[in-house]
Scaffold this motif. Structure first.
Motif, PDB file in Angstrom:
ATOM      1  N   PRO A   1       0.818  -1.216   0.000  1.00  0.00           N
ATOM      2  CA  PRO A   1       0.000   0.000   0.000  1.00  0.00           C
ATOM      3  C   PRO A   1       0.856   1.273   0.000  1.00  0.00           C
ATOM      4  CG  PRO A   1      -0.838  -1.564   1.600  1.00  0.00           C
ATOM      5  CD  PRO A   1       0.458  -2.115   1.093  1.00  0.00           C
TER       6      PRO A   1
ATOM      7  N   GLY B   1       1.901  -4.946   8.302  1.00  0.00           N
ATOM      8  CA  GLY B   1       1.916  -3.609   7.701  1.00  0.00           C
ATOM      9  C   GLY B   1       2.778  -2.572   8.407  1.00  0.00           C
TER      10      GLY B   1
ATOM     11  N   HIS C   1      -8.280  -9.758   0.506  1.00  0.00           N
ATOM     12  CA  HIS C   1      -7.128  -9.119  -0.128  1.00  0.00           C
ATOM     13  C   HIS C   1      -6.495 -10.033  -1.184  1.00  0.00           C
ATOM     14  CE1 HIS C   1      -4.159  -5.933  -0.250  1.00  0.00           C
ATOM     15  NE2 HIS C   1      -3.172  -6.813  -0.099  1.00  0.00           N
TER      16      HIS C   1
HETATM   17  N1  LIG Z   1      -2.217  -4.178   6.528  1.00  0.00           N
HETATM   18  C1  LIG Z   1      -1.792  -4.487   5.270  1.00  0.00           C
HETATM   19  N2  LIG Z   1      -2.506  -4.085   4.192  1.00  0.00           N
HETATM   20  C2  LIG Z   1      -2.124  -4.385   2.935  1.00  0.00           C
HETATM   21  N3  LIG Z   1      -1.013  -5.073   2.632  1.00  0.00           N
HETATM   22  C3  LIG Z   1      -0.244  -5.491   3.668  1.00  0.00           C
HETATM   23  C4  LIG Z   1      -0.593  -5.221   5.032  1.00  0.00           C
HETATM   24  N4  LIG Z   1       0.341  -5.766   5.825  1.00  0.00           N
HETATM   25  C5  LIG Z   1       1.239  -6.365   5.013  1.00  0.00           C
HETATM   26  N5  LIG Z   1       0.884  -6.214   3.706  1.00  0.00           N
HETATM   27  C6  LIG Z   1       1.579  -6.795   2.539  1.00  0.00           C
HETATM   28  O1  LIG Z   1       2.707  -7.522   3.034  1.00  0.00           O
HETATM   29  C7  LIG Z   1       3.923  -6.920   2.604  1.00  0.00           C
HETATM   30  C8  LIG Z   1       4.843  -6.806   3.815  1.00  0.00           C
HETATM   31  O2  LIG Z   1       4.303  -5.890   4.748  1.00  0.00           O
HETATM   32  P1  LIG Z   1       5.203  -5.127   5.826  1.00  0.00           P
HETATM   33  O3  LIG Z   1       4.625  -3.797   6.047  1.00  0.00           O
HETATM   34  O4  LIG Z   1       6.635  -5.156   5.382  1.00  0.00           O
HETATM   35  O5  LIG Z   1       4.989  -6.061   7.096  1.00  0.00           O
HETATM   36  P2  LIG Z   1       5.687  -5.970   8.529  1.00  0.00           P
HETATM   37  O6  LIG Z   1       4.576  -5.759   9.505  1.00  0.00           O
HETATM   38  O7  LIG Z   1       6.347  -7.316   8.704  1.00  0.00           O
HETATM   39  O8  LIG Z   1       6.683  -4.846   8.502  1.00  0.00           O
HETATM   40  C9  LIG Z   1       3.549  -5.598   2.001  1.00  0.00           C
HETATM   41  O9  LIG Z   1       4.383  -5.286   0.903  1.00  0.00           O
HETATM   42  C10 LIG Z   1       2.112  -5.784   1.561  1.00  0.00           C
HETATM   43  O10 LIG Z   1       2.078  -6.363   0.273  1.00  0.00           O
END
Ligand SMILES: Nc1ncnc2c1ncn2[C@@H]1O[C@H](COP(=O)(O)OP(=O)(O)O)[C@@H](O)[C@H]1O
Ligand SMILES: [Mg+2]
Length: 316
Positions: free
Chosen positions: A8, A46, A166
């Motif tokens: 996102p 996320g 999703h």
């Molecule tokens: N709440 C969310 N909404 C949409 N996509 C998400 C969400 N959480 C994770 N993702 C998906 O998973 C991938 C990794 O998310 P990330 O933010 O790196 O997770 P983390 O919580 O491990 O840091 C993202 O690139 C996205 O594609």
């Protein structure tokens, strides 16, 4: 990779996490007054994505120059972090339209308490023109003086309905045929609420342009969760030798962190109807504690499997 492609780019695209989104959008109305932030929550929920969205929102076109992302669990440790933050600060001056620099520090709960104390000092030295976003899985792994300097945001593990929805959307955009929601529900069962892993599994299981329960099962069997599940089942059947062999392979060859091992083992136990859950989970809790105390992971996990194997023999 679809997980990157569908990361996102705005808070509104973020699935779930409505409490986080609500509080953050309020904070972002007064960018100059945003405090240090601490994002806590399970993998693939996320956190890193949100940190990037916040940084882009605050820094706009200066995003790449004025933000620095580091991994706190880097083995070069706190000295490397201090060095990198100082160098960053030296080369990135105050500038009109930019309220401050941003340092995003991932996996902070992997830092020792001493390193966290040093980090706190660095944050104080830089306070006038630098804000930090700290990211961790467990806020309990962060020392209190750091927690109290941050606004804490707790990310929830995504639930089945959100993950399925999703995944179905991504499949549709990628032109993958699915027939029903069953394959997506199976993906959720295989990886839990970790959306990164879920999307990776979706991509791997739909290489043929179609996704089915079978293609998911084939791929899911080889996921980390699947392998841990297999190891735990072996132990519960009393086959300690085989369970141990596979555990050593998984941790040594694939470098699976022991915390992940315990997390997946816990999920396997709680969904296994044949097990004496009370006994099994207290064994897990004991080893979770020992690992947190710094016990040798391979020795501890081996001992844990031995204990689980004893359950099948009626021992306690
Ligand atoms: N709440 C969310 N909404 C949409 N996509 C998400 C969400 N959480 C994770 N993702 C998906 O998973 C991938 C990794 O998310 P990330 O933010 O790196 O997770 P983390 O919580 O491990 O840091 C993202 O690139 C996205 O594609
Ligand atoms: Mg992350």
């Amino acid at each position: 990779m679809w997980a990157e492609k569908y990361r996102p780019r705005s808070l509104s695209e973020l699935v779930d996490q409505s409490a986080v989104k609500g509080r953050l959008s309020l904070l972002l109305k007064k960018k100059g007054e945003v405090p240090h932030l601490l994002f806590a929550g399970p993998p693939g929920s996320g956190k890193t994505t949100t940190a990037m969205i916040v940084a882009r929102d605050i820094l706009g076109e200066h995003y790449s120059d004025y933000s620095l992302s580091l991994n706190a669990s880097d083995e070069r440790g706190i000295d490397m972090i201090r060095e990198r933050v100082k160098t960053f600060a030296r080369f990135v001056d105050r500038r009109e339209g930019v309220p401050y620099r941003l340092v995003i520090l991932d996996e902070c709960d992997e830092m020792t308490n001493d390193a966290q104390t040093a980090l706190r000092r660095i944050m104080e030295e830089m306070a006038t023109y630098t804000r930090f976003i700290l990211i961790c899985n467990y806020s309990s792994g962060i020392i209190e003086p750091l927690q109290s300097r941050c606004a804490i945001f707790r990310f929830q593990r995504l639930d089945e309905a959100s993950v399925v929805r999703h995944l179905a959307q991504i499949a549709k955009k990628e032109g993958v045929k699915s027939g029903s929601e069953e394959p997506f529900a199976l993906i959720y069962q295989a990886v839990g609420g970790d959306l990164r892993q879920a999307i990776n599994l979706l991509q791997t299981a739909s290489v043929s342009g179609e996704i089915t329960a079978d293609s998911v099962s084939t791929v899911a069997g080889s996921t980390v969760k699947g392998r841990v599940g297999e190891i735990v089942s072996l132990a519960l059947k009393g086959d300690f030798e085989k369970a141990r062999g596979k555990m050593v392979e998984l941790t040594r060859v694939y470098g699976i962190p022991e915390r992940d091992f315990l997390r997946f083992a816990n999920e396997e136990l709680t969904s296994n109807p044949t097990v004496d859950l009370g006994k099994a989970v207290s064994i897990l809790a004991e080893y979770d504690f020992r690992l947190a105390q710094g016990g040798n992971p391979e020795v501890q996990l081996t001992a844990m499997l031995a204990q689980l194997a004893l359950l099948s023999k009626g021992g306690d």
